[in-house]
Structure formats: C-alpha cells, structure tokens
Design an enzyme around this catalytic site. Sequence first.
Site, PDB file in Angstrom:
ATOM      1  N   ASP A 254      -7.434 -49.992  49.618  1.00 45.20           N
ATOM      2  CA  ASP A 254      -7.308 -51.102  50.516  1.00 45.20           C
ATOM      3  C   ASP A 254      -6.598 -50.742  51.826  1.00 45.20           C
ATOM      4  O   ASP A 254      -5.640 -49.820  51.638  1.00 45.20           O
ATOM      5  CB  ASP A 254      -6.769 -52.605  50.149  1.00 45.20           C
ATOM      6  CG  ASP A 254      -5.376 -52.247  49.779  1.00 45.20           C
ATOM      7  OD1 ASP A 254      -5.293 -51.382  48.956  1.00 45.20           O
ATOM      8  OD2 ASP A 254      -4.698 -53.335  49.852  1.00 45.20           O
TER       9      ASP A 254
ATOM     10  N   HIS B   7      -4.654 -45.916  46.641  1.00 45.42           N
ATOM     11  CA  HIS B   7      -5.272 -47.296  46.811  1.00 45.42           C
ATOM     12  C   HIS B   7      -6.510 -47.279  48.050  1.00 45.42           C
ATOM     13  O   HIS B   7      -6.146 -46.464  48.964  1.00 45.42           O
ATOM     14  CB  HIS B   7      -4.475 -48.409  47.093  1.00 45.42           C
ATOM     15  CG  HIS B   7      -3.576 -48.011  48.439  1.00 45.42           C
ATOM     16  ND1 HIS B   7      -3.904 -48.701  49.572  1.00 45.42           N
ATOM     17  CD2 HIS B   7      -2.240 -47.612  48.627  1.00 45.42           C
ATOM     18  CE1 HIS B   7      -2.945 -48.505  50.723  1.00 45.42           C
ATOM     19  NE2 HIS B   7      -2.018 -47.642  50.089  1.00 45.42           N
TER      20      HIS B   7
ATOM     21  N   GLU C 267      -3.205 -53.151  47.103  1.00 44.64           N
ATOM     22  CA  GLU C 267      -1.840 -52.532  47.025  1.00 44.64           C
ATOM     23  C   GLU C 267      -1.109 -53.043  48.286  1.00 44.64           C
ATOM     24  O   GLU C 267       0.132 -53.268  48.226  1.00 44.64           O
ATOM     25  CB  GLU C 267      -1.909 -50.976  47.055  1.00 44.64           C
ATOM     26  CG  GLU C 267      -0.633 -50.513  46.885  1.00 44.64           C
ATOM     27  CD  GLU C 267       0.348 -50.211  48.338  1.00 44.64           C
ATOM     28  OE1 GLU C 267       1.508 -49.946  48.379  1.00 44.64           O
ATOM     29  OE2 GLU C 267      -0.393 -50.355  49.544  1.00 44.64           O
TER      30      GLU C 267
END
Length: 364
Positions: free
Chosen positions: A76, A74, A137
């Site tokens: 983020d 992910h 996420e």
Amino acid sequence: MAASTPVLDLGADVTTLTAAVCDIESVSLDEAALADAVEAAVRATGRVTVTRIGNTVVARTDLGRAERVVLAGHLDTVPLTAEPVNLPTRRVEGADGEILWGRGTVDMKGGVAVMLRVLHEVAEPSRDVTYVFYEGEEIDSQFNGLLHVQEQAPQLIDDADFAVLLEPTDARIEGGCKGTLRALVSTKGIASHSARPWKGHNAIHDAAEVLARLVAYRPQTREVDGLEFVEALNAVKVEGGIAGNVIPDRCVVTVNYRYAPSLSEEDADAHVREVFAGFDVEVVDNAGGARPGLHLPAARAFVEALGVDVEAKQGWTDVARFSAMGVPAVNFGPGDPNLAHMDDEQCPVRQYSDCEAALLRWLA
C-alpha cells in the site's frame, strides 16, 4: 482474482518493474489489484508455495536449506495528490543521474520490485526464502497484513532465522528499530471566571512543570548489538482550556518516548512514569522495538554479503513484529526515507539496481 488482473513482467529490469508496480494504484485499503498481480506473478514462477490472506501474499520456497529468511514489503501507499499528479510514474534526469518519480517510488514499491526480481532470478537460493507482500502498513495497525499473518497463520513466518524489511533506507542497512510509547500527562485545576482567577486553580500553569522536566531531560544513547540507538522524550501536543474567559481545570501534555530495543515495553512504561512522578500518567500506546541481532550467523552473513554501511534504525518499523516472534530483523531498501509520502516522491534508479544486486549476492 479479477479477469483483468494487470500483468507484471518479472523478467524486466528492476526499474521498469518498479514503475509497473507503482502504476497499479494501491492506496491503503485498495490493494486488491496489486495483490492480484503479485500473486499471479509469483505463482507463475512455479518455485514457491503461495498463500493469500486478504490482500497479503506469502510465497515460500521449500528447498530444505539449513536457514530460512524472510523478505517483506508492503503493497500500500499513502493517498495520491491532485497537484502535482504523482501517478503514473515517469523517468527523468536528476542532478545525480536518472530518477524514477511518482507515488510509491520510495515507500516502498521499489523494495517490492526488488523482492519480485530476486524470486525470478534465483531459482535455488542458498537459504529458503519466505516472501511477504502485505497490505495496510500505512494506516492503523488493525489493517496491517503482516499482523494478520501473525494472527491467522504464524507458521508461515515464525520459522525464519532472519528477516529483511525492504523499507527505504537509502540502500544502507538499518538494524532493528526503536520502540515508541505515547502517554498523556495530565494536570488538574479548578475552573473559575478568568476575571476572578483566585477562585480557581489554573491547570495549564501547572503543566509548566511537565514541560520543565522535558527540557531538563537528558536522553540516553544505548548500544544494542553493536549499534547506537539515541533515545528521545518529547512533548508532541498540549491541550487545555474551554473558553477565553474560563480558568482551565485540566491540561494534558502528550509525550512521545522513543526507546532503545534493549528496553522492554514495561521498562519504557516505568521510565516515563518515573520522569513524571506526581502527575497523572496514562500510557495510550506502546510498541516495543526490535533488536538487530547482528551477532547471529544469518545477520552476519547478510552484512558481509552486502558490504554496505550499517546504522541503527532510529524510528519504528514492522521489523518490531518479527522481533516479537523471536526473529531478528533489519531494514534495507532503495529510496531516501526523507522523501517518503512527499508530493515529489522520487528515487535514483541506481538504488533499485544496487539493492537488487546486493540481495542476489546474499542469496544466489
């Protein structure tokens, strides 16, 4: 794609690339700049077919190999902090060698950088590879980019034989993950003035039995695909009462059940209701776990190629999303998960190199 898209040099060493990825801020819901940079970098290799869904980038090789594997990570991070300021990253000497310090160095931009390096270094991998760089996420699952791919273009990922989620594992393999269930166990009483409690019935006092059952509970350890998953059932919140002079007519104990991936969501639901038989039980969240599938050829080859320790994942991760599609999955990535989200997030640089080398052994 923005005209000022940051440029990621995939030819740089993995620690330098990790720092560059971290220094492009991408707090959840603000991943566009990093997604743009990743998309531009993977397209420039000319080795993959690229699909963009929101701020999620899926890049696939198409070499006609007998197996296809997924590498996923992910983009983020959790929010930055004002004190200490955890971006930009910096390299410093630690007790056991050089470390990279800053937001994302553990969770999980080191894993993202390793994926980018593998794509750059391995022109013709031994297996076809699907690289998934996804958004959202760290927040509510409705924003999860992996979920969006599952819903909007499942053909991009559901044809895999095996998946590796590069979440931080201290460079060890963590197979599968446990499921997690959250339930509200309620007691009901009768409200009255606290000076005359005999006029009512205290719901908080009745919750003592709920807590007694939790104290007496003996969790099981279940072996799944050769790994031991330790279950857990705990109270995580207690709510009741409306004022200091009122006998409470309701009390709610929130319990969390972490269960082995050999149990279905329905099995977990039934078990919690059995433990709290006689009480009002409302299951408000239930996400099944993921079997590691270590008996399967692709998983065995992964473990043999890496030659590192293998443990059960005692928490829940997005490997469960792959498991739901019938794709066995493991967690493997740089960084101590105990430092994820910490103000002093940091990772020994050797772990980035070790993880990169391990995946190159597997795919080269």
